[in-house]
Design a protein around this motif. Structure first.
Motif, short mmCIF file in Angstrom:
data_model
loop_
_atom_site.label_atom_id
_atom_site.label_comp_id
_atom_site.label_asym_id
_atom_site.label_seq_id
_atom_site.Cartn_x
_atom_site.Cartn_y
_atom_site.Cartn_z
N SER A 62 20.07 17.70 77.19
CA SER A 62 20.46 16.27 76.65
C SER A 62 21.03 16.25 75.44
CB SER A 62 19.11 15.64 76.95
OG SER A 62 19.31 14.42 76.22
N THR A 63 21.82 14.98 75.28
CA THR A 63 22.38 14.69 74.31
C THR A 63 21.79 13.45 73.52
OG1 THR A 63 24.21 13.37 75.24
CG2 THR A 63 24.76 15.57 74.54
N GLY A 64 20.58 13.05 73.83
CA GLY A 64 20.02 11.83 73.81
C GLY A 64 19.23 12.14 72.31
N LEU A 65 18.69 10.96 71.99
CA LEU A 65 17.80 11.00 70.88
C LEU A 65 17.16 12.18 70.52
CD1 LEU A 65 17.56 8.86 68.11
CD2 LEU A 65 15.52 8.30 69.37
N GLY A 66 17.08 12.76 69.22
CA GLY A 66 16.36 13.89 68.92
C GLY A 66 16.95 15.21 69.67
N SER A 67 17.82 15.31 70.37
CA SER A 67 18.31 16.52 70.92
C SER A 67 19.54 16.87 69.91
CB SER A 67 18.82 16.35 72.42
OG SER A 67 17.74 16.05 73.15
N ILE A 68 20.40 16.22 69.50
CA ILE A 68 21.26 16.50 68.67
C ILE A 68 21.05 15.95 67.26
CG2 ILE A 68 23.78 15.68 68.26
CD1 ILE A 68 23.41 17.54 70.82
N VAL A 69 21.19 16.82 66.19
CA VAL A 69 20.98 16.53 64.94
C VAL A 69 22.12 16.88 63.92
CG1 VAL A 69 19.22 17.08 62.71
CG2 VAL A 69 18.56 17.05 65.20
N VAL A 70 22.60 15.63 63.47
CA VAL A 70 23.70 15.90 62.57
C VAL A 70 23.21 15.92 60.98
CG1 VAL A 70 26.07 14.74 61.44
CG2 VAL A 70 25.28 14.54 63.98
N VAL A 71 23.49 17.04 60.51
CA VAL A 71 22.90 17.28 59.08
C VAL A 71 23.94 17.83 58.40
CG1 VAL A 71 22.44 19.71 59.63
CG2 VAL A 71 21.29 18.62 57.94
N ASP A 72 23.98 16.97 56.78
CA ASP A 72 24.91 17.52 55.70
C ASP A 72 24.04 18.62 54.91
OD1 ASP A 72 26.54 17.72 53.72
OD2 ASP A 72 26.50 15.72 52.99
N LEU A 73 24.51 19.78 55.00
CA LEU A 73 23.75 20.88 54.43
C LEU A 73 23.96 20.88 52.81
CD1 LEU A 73 23.95 23.92 56.76
CD2 LEU A 73 22.09 22.45 56.21
N SER A 74 24.88 20.06 52.25
CA SER A 74 25.31 19.96 50.91
C SER A 74 24.18 18.91 50.32
CB SER A 74 26.51 19.65 50.50
OG SER A 74 26.98 18.15 50.93
N ASP A 75 23.45 18.10 51.26
CA ASP A 75 22.56 17.06 50.60
C ASP A 75 21.16 17.34 51.03
OD1 ASP A 75 21.39 14.48 50.09
OD2 ASP A 75 22.13 13.67 51.89
N TYR A 76 20.22 17.77 50.22
CA TYR A 76 19.02 18.00 50.45
C TYR A 76 18.23 17.05 51.44
CZ TYR A 76 14.13 19.20 49.88
OH TYR A 76 12.70 19.61 50.23
N LYS A 77 18.48 15.69 51.11
CA LYS A 77 17.47 14.85 51.91
C LYS A 77 18.01 14.74 53.35
CE LYS A 77 14.84 12.59 49.14
NZ LYS A 77 13.33 12.77 49.32
N SER A 78 19.33 14.89 53.64
CA SER A 78 19.98 14.82 54.95
C SER A 78 19.16 16.49 55.78
CB SER A 78 21.29 15.31 54.69
OG SER A 78 21.78 15.37 56.12
N VAL A 79 19.02 17.39 54.88
CA VAL A 79 18.39 18.69 55.44
C VAL A 79 16.99 18.38 55.84
CG1 VAL A 79 17.90 21.19 55.28
CG2 VAL A 79 20.10 20.08 54.39
N GLU A 80 16.30 17.51 54.87
CA GLU A 80 14.69 17.42 54.96
C GLU A 80 14.65 16.51 56.15
OE1 GLU A 80 11.33 16.27 51.93
OE2 GLU A 80 12.98 14.85 51.79
N VAL A 81 15.22 15.63 56.41
CA VAL A 81 15.00 14.61 57.55
C VAL A 81 15.14 15.46 58.73
CG1 VAL A 81 16.22 12.72 58.65
CG2 VAL A 81 15.77 12.65 56.28
N ALA A 82 16.26 16.46 58.88
CA ALA A 82 16.31 17.20 60.11
C ALA A 82 15.45 18.18 60.21
CB ALA A 82 17.71 17.73 59.95
N VAL A 83 14.90 18.80 59.27
CA VAL A 83 13.88 19.82 59.58
C VAL A 83 12.43 19.44 59.79
CG1 VAL A 83 15.42 21.57 58.54
CG2 VAL A 83 13.65 20.54 57.30
#
Length: 97
Positions: free
Chosen positions: A54-75
């Motif tokens: 699925s490409t629905g909500l939660g199945s695809i996670v776009v993350v910017d690894l240079s930004d700690y907050k972006s990584v934290e929200v993803a993991v």
């Protein structure tokens, strides 16, 4: 929320991991769910489509690894994080933290 988040799912190793988990014999629902993570939504959607995910909500996670907050929200949404984004010395710090 997913059980397993594969960061770097668009790269060579990430695709291998995703394919292995999608075809794993113990993956019959409701055993575990998979989310694909990376920098490009288009590439993540392409990998998901090729694997029948699925490409629905939660199945695809776009993350910017240079930004700690972006990584934290993803993991924090996953029970297990598999980091296949390299070079690990450059991009792994935020994921481990």
């Amino acid at each position: 929320m997913s059980d397993i988040l594969i960061l770097g799912a668009t790269g060579f190793t990430g695709r291998l991991i995703a394919r292995y988990l999608v075809n794993h014999p113990q993956r019959t629902p409701p055993s575990f769910t998979i989310a694909l993570g990376g920098r490009s939504r288009d590439k993540l959607n392409e990998v998901a489509a090729s694997l029948g995910l699925s490409t629905g909500l939660g199945s695809i996670v776009v993350v910017d690894l240079s930004d700690y907050k972006s990584v934290e929200v993803a993991v924090v949404r996953a029970k297990v994080v598999i980091n296949a984004i390299g070079p690990y010395w450059k991009f792994g710090g935020h994921v481990v933290r």
